[in-house]
Design a protein around this motif. Structure first.
Motif, PDB file in Angstrom:
ATOM      1  N   GLN A 605       0.804  -1.229   0.000  1.00 57.37           N
ATOM      2  CA  GLN A 605       0.000   0.000   0.000  1.00 57.37           C
ATOM      3  C   GLN A 605       0.835   1.277   0.000  1.00 57.37           C
ATOM      4  N   PRO A 606       1.885   1.395   0.809  1.00 57.30           N
ATOM      5  CA  PRO A 606       2.683   2.637   0.736  1.00 57.30           C
ATOM      6  C   PRO A 606       3.290   2.877  -0.639  1.00 57.30           C
ATOM      7  N   LEU A 607       3.847   1.828  -1.285  1.00 56.64           N
ATOM      8  CA  LEU A 607       4.484   2.022  -2.578  1.00 56.64           C
ATOM      9  C   LEU A 607       3.472   2.249  -3.693  1.00 56.64           C
ATOM     10  N   ALA A 656       1.308  17.328   0.449  1.00 54.69           N
ATOM     11  CA  ALA A 656       0.371  16.237   0.164  1.00 54.69           C
ATOM     12  C   ALA A 656       1.029  14.877   0.384  1.00 54.69           C
ATOM     13  N   MET A 657       2.287  14.769  -0.046  1.00 57.30           N
ATOM     14  CA  MET A 657       2.962  13.484   0.113  1.00 57.30           C
ATOM     15  C   MET A 657       3.299  13.205   1.574  1.00 57.30           C
ATOM     16  N   LEU A 658       3.594  14.284   2.333  1.00 56.62           N
ATOM     17  CA  LEU A 658       3.848  14.077   3.766  1.00 56.62           C
ATOM     18  C   LEU A 658       2.586  13.607   4.483  1.00 56.62           C
ATOM     19  N   VAL A 659       1.450  14.141   4.092  1.00 55.86           N
ATOM     20  CA  VAL A 659       0.191  13.676   4.687  1.00 55.86           C
ATOM     21  C   VAL A 659      -0.021  12.187   4.390  1.00 55.86           C
ATOM     22  N   GLU A 660       0.281  11.826   3.128  1.00 46.19           N
ATOM     23  CA  GLU A 660       0.114  10.398   2.757  1.00 46.19           C
ATOM     24  C   GLU A 660       1.113   9.519   3.500  1.00 46.19           C
ATOM     25  N   VAL A 661       2.344  10.055   3.676  1.00 47.18           N
ATOM     26  CA  VAL A 661       3.346   9.308   4.448  1.00 47.18           C
ATOM     27  C   VAL A 661       2.855   9.094   5.874  1.00 47.18           C
ATOM     28  N   ALA A 662       2.256  10.110   6.454  1.00 48.89           N
ATOM     29  CA  ALA A 662       1.747   9.975   7.825  1.00 48.89           C
ATOM     30  C   ALA A 662       0.646   8.920   7.894  1.00 48.89           C
ATOM     31  N   LEU A 663      -0.284   8.947   6.932  1.00 47.66           N
ATOM     32  CA  LEU A 663      -1.363   7.946   6.936  1.00 47.66           C
ATOM     33  C   LEU A 663      -0.819   6.531   6.750  1.00 47.66           C
ATOM     34  N   CYS A 664       0.146   6.399   5.843  1.00 47.76           N
ATOM     35  CA  CYS A 664       0.717   5.064   5.617  1.00 47.76           C
ATOM     36  C   CYS A 664       1.475   4.581   6.847  1.00 47.76           C
ATOM     37  N   ALA A 665       2.198   5.503   7.511  1.00 46.41           N
ATOM     38  CA  ALA A 665       2.928   5.107   8.717  1.00 46.41           C
ATOM     39  C   ALA A 665       1.955   4.656   9.807  1.00 46.41           C
ATOM     40  N   TRP A 666       0.861   5.414   9.972  1.00 47.96           N
ATOM     41  CA  TRP A 666      -0.160   5.016  10.969  1.00 47.96           C
ATOM     42  C   TRP A 666      -0.766   3.665  10.610  1.00 47.96           C
ATOM     43  N   TYR A 667      -0.983   3.465   9.340  1.00 48.08           N
ATOM     44  CA  TYR A 667      -1.567   2.196   8.882  1.00 48.08           C
ATOM     45  C   TYR A 667      -0.628   1.025   9.183  1.00 48.08           C
ATOM     46  N   LEU A 668       0.670   1.229   8.945  1.00 46.71           N
ATOM     47  CA  LEU A 668       1.623   0.142   9.152  1.00 46.71           C
ATOM     48  C   LEU A 668       1.899  -0.118  10.637  1.00 46.71           C
ATOM     49  N   VAL A 669       1.791   0.928  11.443  1.00 51.95           N
ATOM     50  CA  VAL A 669       2.066   0.751  12.878  1.00 51.95           C
ATOM     51  C   VAL A 669       0.841   0.233  13.616  1.00 51.95           C
ATOM     52  N   PHE A 698      -7.474   0.758   5.940  1.00 47.91           N
ATOM     53  CA  PHE A 698      -7.163   0.584   4.528  1.00 47.91           C
ATOM     54  C   PHE A 698      -7.838   1.678   3.696  1.00 47.91           C
ATOM     55  N   GLY A 699      -9.079   2.035   4.052  1.00 44.71           N
ATOM     56  CA  GLY A 699      -9.765   3.100   3.328  1.00 44.71           C
ATOM     57  C   GLY A 699      -9.172   4.465   3.594  1.00 44.71           C
ATOM     58  N   LEU A 700      -8.675   4.680   4.838  1.00 42.39           N
ATOM     59  CA  LEU A 700      -8.098   5.977   5.161  1.00 42.39           C
ATOM     60  C   LEU A 700      -6.802   6.235   4.415  1.00 42.39           C
ATOM     61  N   VAL A 701      -6.095   5.163   4.049  1.00 47.80           N
ATOM     62  CA  VAL A 701      -4.868   5.342   3.271  1.00 47.80           C
ATOM     63  C   VAL A 701      -5.194   5.966   1.924  1.00 47.80           C
ATOM     64  N   HIS A 702      -6.415   5.695   1.430  1.00 54.52           N
ATOM     65  CA  HIS A 702      -6.850   6.280   0.158  1.00 54.52           C
ATOM     66  C   HIS A 702      -7.347   7.724   0.329  1.00 54.52           C
ATOM     67  N   ALA A 703      -7.473   8.203   1.582  1.00 52.71           N
ATOM     68  CA  ALA A 703      -8.145   9.484   1.822  1.00 52.71           C
ATOM     69  C   ALA A 703      -7.445  10.650   1.124  1.00 52.71           C
ATOM     70  N   THR A 704      -6.119  10.706   1.210  1.00 52.55           N
ATOM     71  CA  THR A 704      -5.391  11.825   0.595  1.00 52.55           C
ATOM     72  C   THR A 704      -5.624  11.859  -0.905  1.00 52.55           C
ATOM     73  N   ASN A 705      -5.495  10.699  -1.543  1.00 54.42           N
ATOM     74  CA  ASN A 705      -5.669  10.662  -2.993  1.00 54.42           C
ATOM     75  C   ASN A 705      -7.106  10.976  -3.394  1.00 54.42           C
ATOM     76  N   VAL A 706      -8.053  10.486  -2.596  1.00 55.32           N
ATOM     77  CA  VAL A 706      -9.457  10.794  -2.894  1.00 55.32           C
ATOM     78  C   VAL A 706      -9.693  12.297  -2.773  1.00 55.32           C
ATOM     79  N   MET A 707      -9.111  12.899  -1.741  1.00 51.09           N
ATOM     80  CA  MET A 707      -9.263  14.342  -1.560  1.00 51.09           C
ATOM     81  C   MET A 707      -8.643  15.108  -2.726  1.00 51.09           C
ATOM     82  N   LEU A 708      -7.436  14.718  -3.139  1.00 50.34           N
ATOM     83  CA  LEU A 708      -6.780  15.391  -4.262  1.00 50.34           C
ATOM     84  C   LEU A 708      -7.597  15.238  -5.540  1.00 50.34           C
TER      85      LEU A 708
END
Length: 822
Positions: A605-607, A656-669, A698-708
């Motif tokens: 998911q992060p990649l 935008a990418m930092l926000v996605e990095v934060a969501l992915c990090a939260w998802y993985l942790v 899993f859906g929240l990881v898509h949140a940034t891209n959906v917002m963009l």
């Protein structure tokens, strides 16, 4: 015959009429009107054994055995008289009453006989009271082994328990599991039925009907006809009959009369060789008769001995000498001697000479003689002089006694039984009488001679006696009704197997194994995952090659024409960065095929989402510029244009990418995906896949891209493009529509597709999303670069002159390049 020690003998020399005993009103003497050749042969075997012992000098040197042999007429009331005579005080006819019989010396030291269990039950208790050793040569009922009830009873034949065990094994071997069991209404028949019922049920043999055959003369025709009717209605083809000869003759008489269909009759030893049954008219119609008979030991000298004794009996002078030696012979007490015995020829006895109980009677004498030898402490030179041995003293030396008879080693166990083997005999009719043919043996294990078998069925086929057919492999029995032999066959379902043919339930396979329906074994599950060589993966890889090729081609064109108005209007270096990110999005699908691992599950998911965020952020900036130019007042547009270009644009993308990095990090942790092996979803394989622990995360990881994508779509959906200029808003609108259509369709498709193909669905969604953005936004620009170069002008893309060109450059380098072009 007189001797130092006398052995009593009870033998069925004669037979009474069926109705005589039932009509008695006074205890007068019973006359035996018919002759039994078996009884005479057994009596002669005892006589020969006594004479052999007296002639030999090994067992009882210097001593002489005598015998008193009497007729029982096969009736308990007749057997009681000689039994009382045996217990009479030596030299007299009466049994004295004492408080203590320790010093009592009866007329005989031990008794051989009687031949049947029915008589042994009567005499055994009498002799047991006086502790008089009694060795039967034919009574086999297991109850006689009870030392509390019959403390002085021994036998040289096996217990009926051995015979019943042989019968049960015979039924198992021939697969007869649905039988009727009948027994004569006496102690022997009831005990045989009880023993057979317990052993048969333990081996899975069902008794469809169990009944008692009344004894003559108390036979009621209605009761017998009812019993036969029950047997007929039970649908059995095999009947096991534990019966005396009289009861068996009565049963078969009615069976022949009422026309019972032929069956297999498994006989007990008591009537298998009885002349009463064999000579019954119509017996050849009852079916197949077979049963177990004790295996006798050949005695070659016995035939000549019998012939000699018969010749002497026919000599009047010899008989006169016997009367002179033994006057009276107790005839005034016991009645006249057997009137037919003086006129018997060897032909009359030929059928009885080989009877197995002949050796049993012979061996009984040797057992008593060996016990007397041990009691007297005899040696090869003689026996010490001592006071006469009493029966209870002899009894002490008979327990666990080992002895030899005709060179065969025998031993009484603690229950008074000996270990003898059985032969399975079959009636084969020759003219009017059956011949006993050996068709098997039993020495603890049954061995059948199938080639010697003969059945009453057409074409000599083995009868089938089963309530239900045998289940096929992989089927269990579902019992119906009260009998375990009546059942329906049920297939073992997939995932279970039949471990043992006798199991009533299928055994589930372990979770790492599988089985098809009706299986006898479980098989190891193979690991299953989205393999590289699967057709779906190969198709997706081809799509990946196409998409990635187009992305790289577009990126190459944009880099080559990076100073052109078209590329500058698309964002310049940001457009190249977006295409590079789109290429990384395409490459992320390579994490899904192959066997999942911990690292690949975490990276999927992060990649995917980080490059996708980079791509969408560049499109959002493009949409913002178009919206600013088209929808806002010029004063506002001028102020905002500077923030949408240069370093500020890169900061927006970085944010935008930092926000996605934060969501992915939260998802993985918080909810890291894990590699799991699912044993249930596939019938024969173990599915190895990456399990999503939280679909919300899993859906929240898509949140940034959906917002963009949403902002991009809203900024370009209703924008009016200036006439004569390139309509960039339309390309962005369709690109976002492609994004939404792809991922909205992905949700129900992922929820409904089989778990084994979910990685393929994700791969398809990623590639379609990238291809949709590429086709709707970048490829039209590539088309203009290659085939419509005349449109690659500032006026068409930048909407004005040099000022406009300067104002819309992506950076200082872009502005300088624009001035050179002008």
């Amino acid at each position: 015959m007189q001797g130092d020690y006398v052995i009593g003998g009870l033998f069925p020399l004669g037979l009474t009429e069926d109705t005589e005993l039932g009509n008695r009103t006074q205890p007068q003497t019973t006359k035996c009107t018919r002759f039994s050749s078996h009884g005479l042969i057994w009596a002669l075997a005892v006589k020969m054994a006594v004479e052999e012992i007296n002639r030999a000098s090994t067992l009882l040197p210097g001593l002489r055995l005598g015998y008193d042999l009497f007729d029982t007429c096969s009736e308990p009331v007749v057997a009681m008289k000689p039994s009382l005579m045996f217990m009479a005080k030596a030299g007299g006819h009466g049994v004295a009453a004492y408080c203590d019989y320790t010093r009592y010396q009866p007329r005989v030291l031990a008794v051989v006989g009687p031949h049947s269990s029915e008589l042994a039950f009567v005499t055994g208790k009498l002799f047991g009271f006086f502790l008089m050793p009694q060795v039967s040569y034919g009574a086999g009922v297991d109850l006689l082994s009870d030392r509390e009830t019959f403390p002085s009873f021994f036998r040289t034949v096996p217990s009926d328990r051995v015979q019943v065990a042989a019968v049960v094994e015979l039924l198992q071997e021939l697969r007869w599991s649905w039988v009727a069991a009948l027994g004569s209404d006496d102690t022997s028949g009831r005990q045989g039925l009880r023993l057979f019922s317990s052993l048969a049920s333990a081996q899975g043999i069902c008794i469809a009907y169990e009944g008692l055959v009344p004894l003559p003369p108390h036979v009621q025709p209605g009761a017998l006809l009812g019993l036969l009717s029950h047997v007929s209605r039970a649908g059995v083809q095999v009947v096991v009959l534990f019966s005396s000869a009289h009861a068996a003759r009565t049963l078969f008489s009615y069976s022949i009369h009422c026309g019972l269909s032929p069956k297999v009759w498994v006989a007990s030893e008591a009537w298998l060789t009885s002349d009463l049954v064999m000579t019954l008219p119509g017996m050849a119609q009852v079916g197949t008769v077979l049963g177990f008979l004790q295996r006798g030991t050949p005695m070659p000298a016995f035939t000549s001995y019998v012939q000699t004794r018969l010749a002497l009996a026919a000599d009047p002078a010899f008989c006169a000498s016997l009367d002179a030696e033994q006057p009276g012979l107790d005839e005034h007490v016991l009645g006249p001697r057997c009137p037919q015995c003086d006129h018997i020829t060897l032909e009359n006895l030929s059928a009885s000479l080989l009877h197995p109980q002949t050796f049993a009677a012979y061996a009984a004498v040797y057992g008593i003689a060996q016990a007397l030898h041990n009691t007297l402490l005899c040696t090869a030179s003689g026996c010490p002089v001592r006071e006469p041995v009493r029966p209870w003293q002899l009894l002490e030396n008979m327990y666990n006694l080992s002895f030899r008879a005709h060179d065969q080693a025998l031993r009484f166990d603690t229950s008074g039984n000996v270990d003898m083997h059985y032969d399975l005999k079959l009636w084969v009719w020759q003219d009017q009488t059956p011949e006993l043919r050996t068709v098997g043996t039993f020495d603890g294990h049954l061995q059948l001679l199938s080639s010697q078998m003969w059945w009453h069925t057409p074409r000599n086929e083995k009868p089938v006696s089963q309530c239900s057919r045998k289940c096929k492999k992989g089927q269990v029995r579902r019992v119906k009704g009260f009998h375990s032999c009546c059942y329906d066959c049920v297939d073992c379902k997939a995932g279970s197997y039949l471990r043992n043919p006798e199991d009533l339930f299928c055994t589930p396979c372990d979770q790492d194994k599988w089985s098809p329906a009706r299986s006898l074994h479980c098989f190891p599950r193979r690991p299953r995952f989205l393999a590289w060589e699967e057709p779906a993966v190969l198709l997706l890889l081809a799509l990946l090659g196409l998409t990635l090729g187009l992305v790289l081609a577009a990126l190459g064109l944009f880099v080559r024409h990076r100073d052109s108005p078209l590329v500058l209007a698309s964002g310049g270096l940001r457009a190249c960065f977006g295409l590079a990110c789109l290429g990384l999005v395409c490459l992320s699908v390579l994490l899904f095929p192959g066997q999942p691992g911990h690292a690949s599950c975490l990276a999927q998911q992060p990649l995917l989402h980080l490059p996708l965020t980079g791509c969408l952020s560049t499109l959002l900036l493009q949409a913002a510029e178009i919206f600013t130019e088209s929808e806002l007042p010029p004063s506002w547009a001028g102020q905002l244009r500077g923030h949408l270009q240069g370093p500020w644009a890169w900061l927006v993308m970085l944010f935008a990418m930092l926000v996605e990095v934060a969501l992915c990090a939260w998802y993985l942790v918080a909810f890291p995906p894990e590699v799991v092996t699912d044993w249930q979803v596939l019938p024969t394989e173990a599915l190895v896949h990456c399990r999503v622990r939280s679909w919300v995360s899993f859906g929240l990881v898509h949140a940034t891209n959906v917002m963009l994508a949403s902002l991009c779509f809203l900024g370009t959906f209703l924008v009016q493009t200036r006439p004569g200029c390139y309509n960039g808003a339309r390309g962005l609108t369709f690109a976002m529509l492609a994004y939404f259509v792809t991922w909205v369709s992905f949700v129900p498709l992922l929820a409904n597709v089989h778990m084994a193909y979910q990685p393929a669905v994700q791969m398809g969604a990623i590639l379609l999303c990238a291809l949709g953005i590429l086709v709707t936004f970048h490829l039209p620009r590539c088309y203009l670069l290659l085939w419509r170069p005349e449109c690659n002008t500032p006026e068409f893309f930048l909407g004005g002159g040099s000022g406009g060109a300067r104002g819309r450059g992506g950076s200082g380098d872009e502005e300088e390049t624009q001035r050179k072009n002008e």
